[in-house]
Motif scaffolding. Structure first.
Motif, mmCIF file in Angstrom:
data_model
loop_
_atom_site.group_PDB
_atom_site.id
_atom_site.type_symbol
_atom_site.label_atom_id
_atom_site.label_comp_id
_atom_site.label_asym_id
_atom_site.label_seq_id
_atom_site.Cartn_x
_atom_site.Cartn_y
_atom_site.Cartn_z
ATOM 1 N N ALA A 141 53.100 -18.072 66.954
ATOM 2 C CA ALA A 141 52.231 -17.327 67.858
ATOM 3 C C ALA A 141 52.157 -18.043 69.200
ATOM 4 N N VAL A 142 51.977 -17.236 70.274
ATOM 5 C CA VAL A 142 51.847 -17.767 71.635
ATOM 6 C C VAL A 142 50.665 -17.075 72.296
ATOM 7 N N HIS A 143 49.827 -17.873 72.940
ATOM 8 C CA HIS A 143 48.690 -17.333 73.690
ATOM 9 C C HIS A 143 48.563 -18.102 74.993
ATOM 10 N N VAL A 144 48.461 -17.391 76.114
ATOM 11 C CA VAL A 144 48.263 -18.012 77.428
ATOM 12 C C VAL A 144 46.782 -17.926 77.762
ATOM 13 N N ASP A 145 46.150 -19.075 77.928
ATOM 14 C CA ASP A 145 44.717 -19.118 78.205
ATOM 15 C C ASP A 145 44.493 -19.420 79.685
ATOM 16 N N TRP A 146 43.233 -19.606 80.056
ATOM 17 C CA TRP A 146 42.898 -19.869 81.448
ATOM 18 C C TRP A 146 43.559 -21.150 81.955
ATOM 19 N N ASP A 147 43.715 -21.224 83.263
ATOM 20 C CA ASP A 147 44.123 -22.456 83.947
ATOM 21 C C ASP A 147 45.433 -23.044 83.428
ATOM 22 N N PHE A 196 43.700 -22.348 67.828
ATOM 23 C CA PHE A 196 44.796 -21.690 68.530
ATOM 24 C C PHE A 196 44.424 -21.392 69.971
ATOM 25 N N SER A 197 43.165 -21.021 70.216
ATOM 26 C CA SER A 197 42.660 -20.849 71.568
ATOM 27 C C SER A 197 41.152 -20.771 71.487
#
Length: 416
Positions: free
Chosen positions: A125-131, A162-163
């Motif tokens: 899995a891939v997740h793009v979070d803030w900053d 994961f986030s």
């Protein structure tokens, strides 16, 4: 979620506080250059080590509020060239090759206005979070990918989560699936009201609108995007002037059908109302909906399950009164004994009984094995009764009860 989670960042630990937040002088945005490319190579390295080359889109969304007409043009979300203008193929459960997945990561790093999670269930899995924080999880350690990420000048760090917002979709309650029970209810509403309006949301902040009649219901259903959130509203009013005259003093979601039959919506504040009225010249029908909150009263709502009947989309729809009835009625079955309170006995002979917040009914012949002229000959308002459930009709949201089924049949006793 896979066991091995890494948070990838371009920020040196010396430039972060104890919670990991960046406190340095550099702007926390993409450089559109070598650092961004390093992020993409790092994600590709983890995918290679995990052995995946295709990923599934989960929870897609775009910024703002977009409502598609017959020939939609959507600008500003960064997806041009990846998906058609109507965003078909960008929906929950859509499978994309790794190259497209990496371009979606690029879009999110740039904050272009679109987002999603990318995963292979149980493996990656891939997740793009803030900053510019990118979270990658895998079912294996991916030591080679960790080393390559460090060589790219980035910092891959093991983490337990994961986030920070990974549980935001785990709201309490049961999500209603848009299954056959749901569509039976829609058919009943169409048959009763002649038409209803369906809002199809397959991406956060986007919607397509359809007017459902007996002739259009099945064709519209056949072309809905997979895993869409569906909301059913009363039909539009043909008195557009009256709808405009009754707009609330603050804001509204205005839905209208133009002269070509296309249904569109827009959100407007009071200062936009004069321009909105001018725009409605030639509109066939319209409705004003509360833009958000508890005042947004739909007829029913649900999420499309997959072809095997399993509901896999993680997003939710606000529960309407019909949805709450559905959840309660699914707990009932024919032959079940229930207890309730008599709440009404109108002169047409039906007795209404509250059974746990839902009003069921007892027809006059089901009160007793003997002839009864009126329910009040046997019952009183507020009286508690036990009854057998004769039928649970999900499409009409009706429950019929019987008192006499719990008593011996005197004719049978006589025959014996």
């Amino acid at each position: 979620m896979p066991s091995f989670v890494h948070r990838i960042t371009k920020y040196d630990p010396a430039d972060r506080d104890e919670d990991g937040s960046y406190i340095g002088a550099e702007e926390p945005v993409s450089d559109h250059g070598p650092v961004e490319a390093a992020y993409l190579r790092a994600v590709a390295a983890f995918a290679e080590d995990t052995g995946v080359d295709r990923l599934t889109v989960r929870g897609p969304g775009i910024s703002g509020s977009v409502h598609f007409g017959p020939a939609p043009t959507v600008d500003g979300h960064g997806l041009a060239g990846l998906f058609p203008p109507d965003l078909s193929g960008f929906h929950d459960g859509a499978e994309v090759p790794l190259a497209v997945a990496l371009e979606l990561v690029r879009v999110m790093l740039r904050g272009s206005g679109a987002w999603c999670r990318l995963e292979v269930e149980g493996r990656f899995a891939v997740h793009v979070d803030w900053d510019q924080y990118v979270y990658v999880s895998s079912d294996r350690p991916c030591a080679g990918a960790v080393a390559r990420t460090r060589a790219l000048g980035l910092f891959p760090e093991r983490t337990d989560s994961f986030s920070p917002d990974e549980d935001e979709d785990d709201e309490p309650g049961v999500q209603r699936p848009a299954d056959e029970d749901f569509w039976d209810r829609v058919r009943w509403l169409v048959a009763t009201w002649h038409a209803v309006v369906l809002e199809e949301g397959f991406v956060h902040n986007t919607a397509r609108w359809h007017r459902l009649t007996r002739d259009t219901l099945d064709p519209v259903r056949a072309r809905l995007a997979p895993r869409s959130r569906l909301t059913v509203w009363p039909d539009l009013s043909t008195d557009v002037a009256a709808v405009l005259a009754a707009l609330p003093p603050d804001s509204v979601e205005f839905v209208w059908e133009d002269e070509d039959g296309a249904i569109t919506s827009t959100e407007a504040d009071a200062c936009d109302y004069p321009a909105l009225a001018s725009r409605m010249a030639g509109a066939r029908a319209a409705a004003a909906l509360a833009p958000y909150g508890d005042e947004r009263r739909a007829l029913l709502a649900g999420v499309l399950p997959d072809g095997d009947g399993v509901l896999r989309a993680r997003w939710r729809t606000p529960a309407t009164p019909s949805d709450l009835n559905w959840a309660f009625l699914k707990t009932l079955r024919r032959g079940q004994i229930c207890t309730g309170t008599v709440v009404a006995m109108p002169d047409f002979g039906v007795t209404f009984v509250d059974i746990g917040g839902f009003t069921a009914m007892i027809n006059l012949p089901e009160l007793s094995w003997h002839r009864v002229e009126h329910p009040r000959d046997l019952l009183d308002i507020g009286q508690e009764v036990s009854a057998e459930i004769l039928d649970v009709d999900l499409s009409r949201e009706r429950v019929s009860l019987s008192l006499k089924r719990l008593r011996p049949d005197p004719s049978r006793q006589f025959l014996e």
